[in-house]
Design a protein around this motif. Sequence first.
Motif, PDB file in Angstrom:
ATOM      1  N   THR A   1      39.667  37.554  43.903  1.00 40.79           N
ATOM      2  CA  THR A   1      38.603  38.025  43.003  1.00 40.79           C
ATOM      3  C   THR A   1      39.199  38.591  41.720  1.00 40.79           C
ATOM      4  O   THR A   1      38.610  38.460  40.656  1.00 40.79           O
ATOM      5  CB  THR A   1      37.748  39.107  43.686  1.00 40.79           C
TER       6      THR A   1
ATOM      7  N   PHE B   1      31.745  42.054  45.692  1.00 39.68           N
ATOM      8  CA  PHE B   1      32.132  41.352  44.462  1.00 39.68           C
ATOM      9  C   PHE B   1      30.884  40.963  43.663  1.00 39.68           C
ATOM     10  O   PHE B   1      30.859  41.062  42.440  1.00 39.68           O
ATOM     11  CB  PHE B   1      32.977  40.122  44.809  1.00 39.68           C
TER      12      PHE B   1
ATOM     13  N   ILE C   1      37.707  37.850  37.974  1.00 40.22           N
ATOM     14  CA  ILE C   1      36.799  38.851  37.410  1.00 40.22           C
ATOM     15  C   ILE C   1      36.639  38.722  35.890  1.00 40.22           C
ATOM     16  O   ILE C   1      35.565  38.955  35.356  1.00 40.22           O
ATOM     17  CB  ILE C   1      37.225  40.297  37.814  1.00 40.22           C
TER      18      ILE C   1
ATOM     19  N   LYS D   1      29.803  43.971  41.885  1.00 40.26           N
ATOM     20  CA  LYS D   1      30.721  44.257  40.768  1.00 40.26           C
ATOM     21  C   LYS D   1      30.379  43.398  39.554  1.00 40.26           C
ATOM     22  O   LYS D   1      30.314  43.884  38.426  1.00 40.26           O
ATOM     23  CB  LYS D   1      32.162  44.023  41.217  1.00 40.26           C
TER      24      LYS D   1
END
Length: 194
Positions: free
Chosen positions: A24, A54, A28, A57
């Motif tokens: 991830t 995730f 990102i 996020k």
Amino acid sequence: AHLREALGNLFRSVGMRVELFGSTSALIELPATVAAASCLVLDIRLPGVSGLDFQDKLANLGNNIPIIFMTGHGDVPMSVRAMKAGAIDFLTKPFRDQDMLDAVSNALVLDRARRTSDGELSALVKRYESLTSREREVIALVTSGLMNKQIAGKLGLSEITVKIHRGHLMEKMGVRTLAELVKTYEALRPVLNR
């Protein structure tokens, strides 16, 4: 890693552009820079972080990329949570190639539509921002259904001055009729109320 490569090959075989990520953290930064319609295919269980965390996020970063989750049989409750948080689809492993291709095609159509409406809204916001503060007062009153005479009374202006402001703001907003103005202003309302 094997599934990731297999999916990469599947998407390339139908002419899709593919980026593969092993973590991830590698991913990102990417979605904010992607200019074309796109989507993310994520395993609900990721190394180091859950797919759901995730997803949260990305949402907190203001990233609205459509997400398709791949899940194991025991992950259905997690999948439901993912869908409630905005995931486009989830496929239980093992899934058919065609099911994955259909899910991705659907996500790309949705992302294209979202980008179009985001682009149109941002153009409207720019137009609205070009209005003077007086024109903003007039547009709010006109679209609430008041006549020029009533607006003049409320703002302490002459009726002719209100007509001039109204003409200018309609030109700046790119509309010809009151109906178009109301529709445009309604489309802006969620942004203006932030």
